[in-house]
Design a protein around this motif. Structure first.
Motif, PDB file in Angstrom:
ATOM      1  N   UNK A  34       0.836  -1.202   0.000  1.00  0.00           N
ATOM      2  CA  UNK A  34       0.000   0.000   0.000  1.00  0.00           C
ATOM      3  C   UNK A  34       0.871   1.252   0.000  1.00  0.00           C
ATOM      4  N   UNK A  35       1.969   1.213   0.743  1.00  0.00           N
ATOM      5  CA  UNK A  35       2.881   2.362   0.750  1.00  0.00           C
ATOM      6  C   UNK A  35       3.456   2.591  -0.645  1.00  0.00           C
ATOM      7  N   UNK A  36       3.891   1.513  -1.299  1.00  0.00           N
ATOM      8  CA  UNK A  36       4.403   1.659  -2.655  1.00  0.00           C
ATOM      9  C   UNK A  36       3.308   2.056  -3.633  1.00  0.00           C
ATOM     10  N   UNK A  37       2.082   1.600  -3.367  1.00  0.00           N
ATOM     11  CA  UNK A  37       0.961   1.979  -4.225  1.00  0.00           C
ATOM     12  C   UNK A  37       0.700   3.473  -4.222  1.00  0.00           C
ATOM     13  N   UNK A  38       0.927   4.128  -3.081  1.00  0.00           N
ATOM     14  CA  UNK A  38       0.743   5.581  -3.039  1.00  0.00           C
ATOM     15  C   UNK A  38       1.751   6.296  -3.926  1.00  0.00           C
ATOM     16  N   UNK A  39       2.893   5.677  -4.143  1.00  0.00           N
ATOM     17  CA  UNK A  39       3.917   6.304  -4.975  1.00  0.00           C
ATOM     18  C   UNK A  39       3.751   5.983  -6.461  1.00  0.00           C
ATOM     19  N   UNK A  40       3.132   4.861  -6.767  1.00  0.00           N
ATOM     20  CA  UNK A  40       3.033   4.416  -8.157  1.00  0.00           C
ATOM     21  C   UNK A  40       1.736   4.856  -8.826  1.00  0.00           C
ATOM     22  N   UNK A  41       0.610   4.691  -8.132  1.00  0.00           N
ATOM     23  CA  UNK A  41      -0.689   4.941  -8.748  1.00  0.00           C
ATOM     24  C   UNK A  41      -1.140   6.380  -8.551  1.00  0.00           C
ATOM     25  N   UNK A  42      -1.836   6.902  -9.557  1.00  0.00           N
ATOM     26  CA  UNK A  42      -2.388   8.246  -9.464  1.00  0.00           C
ATOM     27  C   UNK A  42      -3.896   8.220  -9.210  1.00  0.00           C
ATOM     28  N   UNK A  43      -4.487   7.035  -9.256  1.00  0.00           N
ATOM     29  CA  UNK A  43      -5.920   6.884  -9.007  1.00  0.00           C
ATOM     30  C   UNK A  43      -6.115   6.279  -7.617  1.00  0.00           C
ATOM     31  N   UNK A  44      -6.746   7.008  -6.707  1.00  0.00           N
ATOM     32  CA  UNK A  44      -6.905   6.495  -5.343  1.00  0.00           C
ATOM     33  C   UNK A  44      -7.749   5.227  -5.264  1.00  0.00           C
ATOM     34  N   UNK A  45      -8.617   5.004  -6.244  1.00  0.00           N
ATOM     35  CA  UNK A  45      -9.456   3.807  -6.222  1.00  0.00           C
ATOM     36  C   UNK A  45      -8.631   2.534  -6.341  1.00  0.00           C
ATOM     37  N   UNK A  46      -7.519   2.606  -7.053  1.00  0.00           N
ATOM     38  CA  UNK A  46      -6.674   1.423  -7.200  1.00  0.00           C
ATOM     39  C   UNK A  46      -6.053   1.009  -5.868  1.00  0.00           C
ATOM     40  N   UNK A  47      -5.657   1.977  -5.069  1.00  0.00           N
ATOM     41  CA  UNK A  47      -5.091   1.657  -3.754  1.00  0.00           C
ATOM     42  C   UNK A  47      -6.181   1.115  -2.832  1.00  0.00           C
TER      43      UNK A  47
END
Length: 109
Positions: A34-47
């Motif tokens: 999840x921490x890495x997801x905040x850095x990679x994804x620009x769509x909050x729904x994906x996280x």
């Protein structure tokens, strides 16, 4: 969407190889995707999807126990916080380095 599946699988994998405690308690690193997801994804729904997938996969490890329910709620709350961070990142023109410093600090509080 494949990358989302990889993130969910990596969260599940951290639970499989985690340190097991008493009464189905697991000490793992499932927050790292999840921490890495905040850095990679620009769509909050994906996280949010990643955190939901990791929360549901928690039940495949130990079943429906009180620690599993608590762990699922914790990871869902962390996913909501990560989604809020992504919204903040989208509004600000911060560098990647600044985002990388802020992302691991916020979930640990």
């Amino acid at each position: 969407m494949v990358l989302v599946g990889v993130f969910i699988f990596s969260g599940w994998l951290t639970m499989v190889f985690a340190v097991k405690g008493a009464e189905s308690t697991i000490f793992d690193l499932r927050a790292v995707p999840i921490i890495f997801g905040t850095l990679i994804f620009r769509d909050p729904r994906l996280v949010l999807i990643i955190s939901l997938g990791i929360a549901l996969s928690r039940y495949t490890i130990t079943g429906f126990t009180n620690p599993a329910i608590t762990g699922s709620i914790n990871i869902l709350l962390l996913g909501c916080l990560a989604a809020l961070l992504i919204k903040l990142y989208n509004r600000k023109s911060w560098t990647y380095k600044r985002k990388a410093i802020l992302s691991p600090i916020c979930p640990m509080n």
